[in-house]
Design an enzyme around this catalytic site. Structure first.
Site, PDB file in Angstrom:
ATOM      1  N   HIS A  30       0.831  -1.187   0.000  1.00  0.00           N
ATOM      2  CA  HIS A  30       0.000   0.000   0.000  1.00  0.00           C
ATOM      3  C   HIS A  30       0.876   1.251   0.000  1.00  0.00           C
ATOM      4  O   HIS A  30       1.796   1.343   0.811  1.00  0.00           O
ATOM      5  CB  HIS A  30      -0.874  -0.016   1.261  1.00  0.00           C
ATOM      6  CG  HIS A  30      -1.951   0.997   1.224  1.00  0.00           C
ATOM      7  ND1 HIS A  30      -1.708   2.322   1.411  1.00  0.00           N
ATOM      8  CD2 HIS A  30      -3.273   0.880   0.993  1.00  0.00           C
ATOM      9  CE1 HIS A  30      -2.852   2.982   1.302  1.00  0.00           C
ATOM     10  NE2 HIS A  30      -3.814   2.128   1.050  1.00  0.00           N
ATOM     11  N   PRO A  78      -2.981   6.661  17.528  1.00  0.00           N
ATOM     12  CA  PRO A  78      -2.995   5.901  16.267  1.00  0.00           C
ATOM     13  C   PRO A  78      -3.010   6.787  15.015  1.00  0.00           C
ATOM     14  O   PRO A  78      -3.149   6.271  13.912  1.00  0.00           O
ATOM     15  CB  PRO A  78      -4.266   5.039  16.364  1.00  0.00           C
ATOM     16  CG  PRO A  78      -5.090   5.648  17.416  1.00  0.00           C
ATOM     17  CD  PRO A  78      -4.227   6.519  18.283  1.00  0.00           C
ATOM     18  N   LYS A 123       1.817   4.017  14.172  1.00  0.00           N
ATOM     19  CA  LYS A 123       3.193   3.686  14.553  1.00  0.00           C
ATOM     20  C   LYS A 123       3.293   2.640  15.667  1.00  0.00           C
ATOM     21  O   LYS A 123       4.354   2.043  15.849  1.00  0.00           O
ATOM     22  CB  LYS A 123       3.934   4.940  15.043  1.00  0.00           C
ATOM     23  CG  LYS A 123       4.074   6.047  14.022  1.00  0.00           C
ATOM     24  CD  LYS A 123       5.009   5.658  12.916  1.00  0.00           C
ATOM     25  CE  LYS A 123       5.227   6.795  11.944  1.00  0.00           C
ATOM     26  NZ  LYS A 123       5.604   6.333  10.620  1.00  0.00           N
ATOM     27  N   TYR A 180      -8.057  10.439   4.454  1.00  0.00           N
ATOM     28  CA  TYR A 180      -8.095  11.344   5.602  1.00  0.00           C
ATOM     29  C   TYR A 180      -9.021  12.500   5.246  1.00  0.00           C
ATOM     30  O   TYR A 180      -8.724  13.265   4.327  1.00  0.00           O
ATOM     31  CB  TYR A 180      -6.708  11.918   5.897  1.00  0.00           C
ATOM     32  CG  TYR A 180      -5.684  10.914   6.375  1.00  0.00           C
ATOM     33  CD1 TYR A 180      -5.842  10.259   7.588  1.00  0.00           C
ATOM     34  CD2 TYR A 180      -4.543  10.640   5.616  1.00  0.00           C
ATOM     35  CE1 TYR A 180      -4.886   9.353   8.038  1.00  0.00           C
ATOM     36  CE2 TYR A 180      -3.577   9.739   6.061  1.00  0.00           C
ATOM     37  CZ  TYR A 180      -3.756   9.098   7.261  1.00  0.00           C
ATOM     38  OH  TYR A 180      -2.818   8.209   7.714  1.00  0.00           O
ATOM     39  N   TYR A 224       6.175   8.932   7.260  1.00  0.00           N
ATOM     40  CA  TYR A 224       4.929   8.160   7.257  1.00  0.00           C
ATOM     41  C   TYR A 224       5.216   6.653   7.192  1.00  0.00           C
ATOM     42  O   TYR A 224       4.582   5.872   7.879  1.00  0.00           O
ATOM     43  CB  TYR A 224       4.088   8.608   6.065  1.00  0.00           C
ATOM     44  CG  TYR A 224       2.648   8.159   6.076  1.00  0.00           C
ATOM     45  CD1 TYR A 224       1.801   8.469   7.132  1.00  0.00           C
ATOM     46  CD2 TYR A 224       2.112   7.432   5.008  1.00  0.00           C
ATOM     47  CE1 TYR A 224       0.478   8.085   7.124  1.00  0.00           C
ATOM     48  CE2 TYR A 224       0.787   7.039   4.999  1.00  0.00           C
ATOM     49  CZ  TYR A 224      -0.019   7.360   6.066  1.00  0.00           C
ATOM     50  OH  TYR A 224      -1.336   6.970   6.067  1.00  0.00           O
TER      51      TYR A 224
HETATM   52  P1  RFL Z   1      -0.392  -5.172  23.107  1.00  0.00           P
HETATM   53  O1  RFL Z   1      -0.693  -5.538  21.697  1.00  0.00           O
HETATM   54  O2  RFL Z   1      -1.351  -4.349  23.848  1.00  0.00           O
HETATM   55  O3  RFL Z   1      -0.115  -6.522  23.862  1.00  0.00           O
HETATM   56  C1  RFL Z   1       0.033  -6.546  25.265  1.00  0.00           C
HETATM   57  C2  RFL Z   1      -0.346  -7.925  25.748  1.00  0.00           C
HETATM   58  O4  RFL Z   1      -0.153  -8.007  27.156  1.00  0.00           O
HETATM   59  C3  RFL Z   1      -1.268  -8.641  27.751  1.00  0.00           C
HETATM   60  N1  RFL Z   1      -1.319  -8.171  29.154  1.00  0.00           N
HETATM   61  C4  RFL Z   1      -0.891  -8.901  30.192  1.00  0.00           C
HETATM   62  N2  RFL Z   1      -0.378 -10.136  30.254  1.00  0.00           N
HETATM   63  C5  RFL Z   1       0.007 -10.600  31.466  1.00  0.00           C
HETATM   64  N3  RFL Z   1      -0.143  -9.881  32.622  1.00  0.00           N
HETATM   65  C6  RFL Z   1      -0.666  -8.630  32.596  1.00  0.00           C
HETATM   66  N4  RFL Z   1      -0.793  -7.925  33.728  1.00  0.00           N
HETATM   67  C7  RFL Z   1      -1.065  -8.093  31.341  1.00  0.00           C
HETATM   68  N5  RFL Z   1      -1.605  -6.911  30.944  1.00  0.00           N
HETATM   69  C8  RFL Z   1      -1.744  -6.985  29.619  1.00  0.00           C
HETATM   70  C9  RFL Z   1      -2.446  -8.232  26.907  1.00  0.00           C
HETATM   71  O5  RFL Z   1      -3.536  -9.125  27.031  1.00  0.00           O
HETATM   72  C10 RFL Z   1      -1.811  -8.245  25.508  1.00  0.00           C
HETATM   73  O6  RFL Z   1      -1.934  -9.518  24.900  1.00  0.00           O
HETATM   74  O7  RFL Z   1       1.022  -4.403  23.225  1.00  0.00           O
HETATM   75  P2  RFL Z   1       2.319  -4.450  22.294  1.00  0.00           P
HETATM   76  O8  RFL Z   1       2.771  -5.861  22.066  1.00  0.00           O
HETATM   77  O9  RFL Z   1       3.235  -3.473  22.893  1.00  0.00           O
HETATM   78  O10 RFL Z   1       1.825  -3.930  20.848  1.00  0.00           O
HETATM   79  C11 RFL Z   1       1.377  -2.612  20.694  1.00  0.00           C
HETATM   80  C12 RFL Z   1       0.287  -2.551  19.629  1.00  0.00           C
HETATM   81  O11 RFL Z   1      -0.716  -3.502  19.905  1.00  0.00           O
HETATM   82  C13 RFL Z   1      -0.333  -1.155  19.534  1.00  0.00           C
HETATM   83  O12 RFL Z   1       0.665  -0.168  19.588  1.00  0.00           O
HETATM   84  C14 RFL Z   1      -1.099  -0.965  18.227  1.00  0.00           C
HETATM   85  O13 RFL Z   1      -2.213  -1.807  18.144  1.00  0.00           O
HETATM   86  C15 RFL Z   1      -1.536   0.487  18.107  1.00  0.00           C
HETATM   87  N6  RFL Z   1      -2.373   0.692  16.917  1.00  0.00           N
HETATM   88  C16 RFL Z   1      -1.802   0.781  15.680  1.00  0.00           C
HETATM   89  N7  RFL Z   1      -0.458   0.622  15.528  1.00  0.00           N
HETATM   90  C17 RFL Z   1       0.100   0.649  14.279  1.00  0.00           C
HETATM   91  O14 RFL Z   1       1.341   0.496  14.150  1.00  0.00           O
HETATM   92  N8  RFL Z   1      -0.676   0.812  13.147  1.00  0.00           N
HETATM   93  C18 RFL Z   1      -2.027   0.983  13.225  1.00  0.00           C
HETATM   94  O15 RFL Z   1      -2.687   1.113  12.176  1.00  0.00           O
HETATM   95  C19 RFL Z   1      -2.648   0.968  14.530  1.00  0.00           C
HETATM   96  N9  RFL Z   1      -3.989   1.080  14.665  1.00  0.00           N
HETATM   97  C20 RFL Z   1      -3.763   0.776  17.075  1.00  0.00           C
HETATM   98  C21 RFL Z   1      -4.554   0.980  15.912  1.00  0.00           C
HETATM   99  C22 RFL Z   1      -4.379   0.675  18.324  1.00  0.00           C
HETATM  100  C23 RFL Z   1      -5.750   0.782  18.438  1.00  0.00           C
HETATM  101  N10 RFL Z   1      -6.330   0.678  19.727  1.00  0.00           N
HETATM  102  C24 RFL Z   1      -7.304  -0.271  20.047  1.00  0.00           C
HETATM  103  C25 RFL Z   1      -5.729   1.387  20.813  1.00  0.00           C
HETATM  104  C26 RFL Z   1      -5.923   1.073  16.020  1.00  0.00           C
HETATM  105  C27 RFL Z   1      -6.527   0.992  17.283  1.00  0.00           C
HETATM  106  C28 RFL Z   1      -8.041   1.123  17.354  1.00  0.00           C
END
Ligand code: RFL
Length: 387
Positions: A68, A289, A293, A197, A384
């Site tokens: 993309h 978001p 990143k 956007y 980006y």
């Molecule tokens: P995660 O993915 O939140 O995983 C953390 C894990 O830890 C578990 N956990 C525990 N386990 C044991 N003991 C505890 N006390 C615990 N507390 C929590 C959880 O169950 C989970 O499995 O963190 P990680 O690995 O650092 O990854 C980060 C990403 O998930 C996050 O930054 C992204 O999803 C943010 N984000 C986006 N990032 C992008 O690079 N591109 C995107 O397009 C993008 N879109 C988004 C997003 C985040 C969103 N939300 C829901 C905040 C869109 C959305 C809507």
């Protein structure tokens, strides 16, 4: 080695460590099915893909992900497209839903002999300033337990135990951007062949590809809005209006399968190391978001830490561990700066007082520079797709 959390950060870290022969266990609060279906990010930066390539973790994304390289801005001054894959470093994103990446990472981790305990919640990390820190846990049946290891990696997100266990003196830089989005997953194919956007007087709207059947949309909403307060019809009408469907073509509608309220907030913890405890991914820094990143920083930080841990545990060279926090923070702050810039590009205050008018005119001028200045476009493209 104990890794808290089986998101992108924890599973990339776990995979690399197990591949290098380092004994580690991942403790995950949720059950496997939940981890494998949690829809979030979808845009992987080329550097993220290269990291996953290096560690044999990219087969699924190359098979099912889609390249993309274009975004489209729709504003009060018309519409323009940026083919960012032809600008800057001439690179593009791979669109691959986060839950599919996590599913792949988990399968690979298990096939490499990695150990993971689902339904095990870390409660606290104790003794991080000593040689054998302890992770106190609550097992799935509610019983308390404990794990000890030489090092603990806090990959358990913003509400995890790693953050709660930091000593006094840990610094948290924090910014509430004052903007709220409704995050929507629609059972509908994409409506344009670009990230969309839309900047509108009623607020921001965004369109992002996920799979051929599912598209992510965002709608700026009032703070305090409940996730299910808007009907599907109201959501689509509002998206049509803000994305100017009358001028640029209709959106393909479908059932809104998931809604969440996303407050645009950022924070960075400093340092990312406290003795034997390291913070990675969202546990280290939360990023809005707006520029996609978060998951990319999680993978990048996991590789940096995995390398440093491998050096330390196999050769006794601890330089990488000593430098981990500063190295990781350099990337985090670059991403924060760009995300912050994006928020200013896509949102303006709604008032008619002097300051609101001023900020809205700045936003409009920022969009005009992006539309008309090639050097601005190259800068945009580099940041980006980069991490
Ligand atoms: P995660 O993915 O939140 O995983 C953390 C894990 O830890 C578990 N956990 C525990 N386990 C044991 N003991 C505890 N006390 C615990 N507390 C929590 C959880 O169950 C989970 O499995 O963190 P990680 O690995 O650092 O990854 C980060 C990403 O998930 C996050 O930054 C992204 O999803 C943010 N984000 C986006 N990032 C992008 O690079 N591109 C995107 O397009 C993008 N879109 C988004 C997003 C985040 C969103 N939300 C829901 C905040 C869109 C959305 C809507």
């Amino acid at each position: 080695m104990v890794v808290l959390g089986a998101g992108p950060a924890g599973l990339v870290l776990g995979n690399i460590l197990v591949d290098r022969g380092i004994d580690c266990v991942v403790l995950e609060r949720a059950e496997r099915a939940h981890v494998e279906t949690r829809a979030r990010a979808g845009f992987l930066a080329p550097e993220t893909v290269r990291i996953l390539d290096r560690h044999g973790l990219s087969e699924g994304l190359h098979r099912r992900g889609r390249l993309h390289g274009t975004c489209e801005f729709r504003t009060e001054d018309g519409r323009f497209r940026l083919d960012y894959s032809g600008l800057g470093q001439r690179e593009q994103h791979t669109v691959y839903p986060q839950q599919e990446l996590v599913t792949d990472l988990l399968a690979r981790f298990l096939s490499r002999g990695g150990r993971i305990r689902f339904g095990t919640e870390a409660v606290a990390v104790r003794g991080a300033d000593g040689e054998r820190p302890e992770v106190a846990v609550r097992e799935a049946d509610g019983r308390p337990g404990a794990w000890r290891a030489r090092y603990v990696a806090g990959c358990d997100g913003r509400h995890g135990a790693a953050r709660r266990s930091l000593p006094a003196g840990a610094v948290r830089h924090h910014r509430d951007h004052g903007v709220t989005w409704l995050g929507l997953l629609a059972e509908a194919p994409t409506s344009l062949d670009a990230v969309g956007y839309a900047v509108h007087e009623r607020g921001f709207a965004g369109h992002m590809a996920r799979t051929s059947e599912v598209t992510r949309y965002y709608l700026q909403c009032e703070r305090g809005t409940e996730a299910d307060a808007w009907s599907d019809e109201r959501i689509w009408d509002e998206l049509d209006l803000r994305m100017r469907a009358r001028d640029y073509g209709p959106l393909r509608r479908g059932r809104v399968a998931e809604r969440s309220v996303v407050g645009l907030e950022s924070d960075v913890l400093e340092p990312l190391r406290h003795g034997a405890l390291f913070l990675v991914g969202d546990a280290a820094a939360l990023i809005s978001p707006s520029a996609a990143k978060g998951a990319n920083l999680a993978v990048l930080g996991a590789e940096l830490l995995a390398r440093a841990l491998t050096d330390d545990l196999t050769t006794g060279n601890s330089e990488g561990l000593d430098a981990y926090s500063a190295r990781c923070l350099t990337h985090v702050w670059r991403a924060q700066e760009f995300s912050h810039w994006m928020i200013g590009l896509l949102h303006g205050p709604s008032g008619t007082d002097g300051e609101s008018l001023f900020l809205n005119s700045l936003r409009r001028s920022r969009l005009t520079s992006l539309r008309t200045s090639l050097s601005r476009q190259n800068w945009f493209a580099e940041h980006y797709v980069g991490v």
